[in-house]
Motif scaffolding. Sequence first.
Motif, PDB file in Angstrom:
ATOM      1  N   ALA A 143       0.836  -1.201   0.000  1.00  0.00           N
ATOM      2  CA  ALA A 143       0.000   0.000   0.000  1.00  0.00           C
ATOM      3  C   ALA A 143       0.871   1.251   0.000  1.00  0.00           C
ATOM      4  O   ALA A 143       1.691   1.438   0.898  1.00  0.00           O
ATOM      5  CB  ALA A 143      -0.918  -0.004   1.220  1.00  0.00           C
ATOM      6  N   ILE A 144       0.687   2.106  -1.001  1.00  0.00           N
ATOM      7  CA  ILE A 144       1.400   3.379  -1.077  1.00  0.00           C
ATOM      8  C   ILE A 144       0.383   4.494  -0.840  1.00  0.00           C
ATOM      9  O   ILE A 144      -0.564   4.649  -1.617  1.00  0.00           O
ATOM     10  CB  ILE A 144       2.049   3.581  -2.461  1.00  0.00           C
ATOM     11  N   LEU A 145       0.551   5.226   0.233  1.00  0.00           N
ATOM     12  CA  LEU A 145      -0.342   6.341   0.534  1.00  0.00           C
ATOM     13  C   LEU A 145       0.153   7.561  -0.226  1.00  0.00           C
ATOM     14  O   LEU A 145       1.191   8.125   0.077  1.00  0.00           O
ATOM     15  CB  LEU A 145      -0.390   6.591   2.040  1.00  0.00           C
ATOM     16  N   HIS A 146      -0.595   7.933  -1.241  1.00  0.00           N
ATOM     17  CA  HIS A 146      -0.215   9.036  -2.114  1.00  0.00           C
ATOM     18  C   HIS A 146      -0.627  10.365  -1.484  1.00  0.00           C
ATOM     19  O   HIS A 146      -1.738  10.513  -0.988  1.00  0.00           O
ATOM     20  CB  HIS A 146      -0.854   8.792  -3.498  1.00  0.00           C
ATOM     21  N   TRP A 147       0.308  11.322  -1.446  1.00  0.00           N
ATOM     22  CA  TRP A 147       0.076  12.670  -0.906  1.00  0.00           C
ATOM     23  C   TRP A 147      -0.614  12.578   0.461  1.00  0.00           C
ATOM     24  O   TRP A 147      -1.695  13.120   0.682  1.00  0.00           O
ATOM     25  CB  TRP A 147      -0.758  13.501  -1.878  1.00  0.00           C
TER      26      TRP A 147
END
Length: 257
Positions: A143-147
Amino acid sequence: MIDLHAHIDLYPDPVATTKECVDRNLFVLSVTTTPSAWSGTAALAKDAARIRTALGLHPQIAQERQSELPLFEELLPCTRYVGEIGLDGGPELKGTWDVQRRVFDEILRMCSAAGGRVMTIHSRRAATQVLDSLAARSEAGAAILHWFSGTRRELQRAVDQGCWFSVGPAMLAGEKGRAMTAIMPPDRILTESDGPFAQINGRPLFPWDVEAAEKALAKIWSVSDEEARHRLLENLRRLTTHVAPEKSDGFSHDSKS
């Protein structure tokens, strides 16, 4: 350079933008907002070795596009990358919250069943709820939490859950964004543009504008620009082998740029 979150299909001239990314040897994750946009967006980069297209269903249009969930499931085997997905807790979207939750949870279920995916995730005003959903589906992938714009407590929870983060020039232009980035694990950070939605001085950002984010990270990390870029490339290599390494697609095999 790396742009892990760009809406290439939504630039005024997607073909020219794609060509420029190829000419500059950028690594780009081209995200989509609807499953029906995936095939056309992927076709833009069919000959681009360093561009991948993510399958998405944006929370802000989940209400209108929930009927595309079957198409999402049909297309999921075609890509290792998913996004933009997630939740948006903005007051203007309060009436769609239940649909957003159902769509996001269903996508995470699909990703889990498919063996996991690299996911770029929207969490505006909904970080806790996004993290709850990810905790319930830990097998969904990386999971990549963008901004990321949550609280410090939410950030610490995200770190503890093993999340990654993508940060861009617009986020790093502000004091809060820089302060939050400074406490993110350096080995779980990548750069993004979020173009053409993100802007600096009224100008939409392009994928090659991530150079400004690299320089900002170098200052935050107290390293040279070259060392910051090397660290980001190493992060990309680890991320892309995090999910189904035996099916590695070569996204980061050549890391000379």
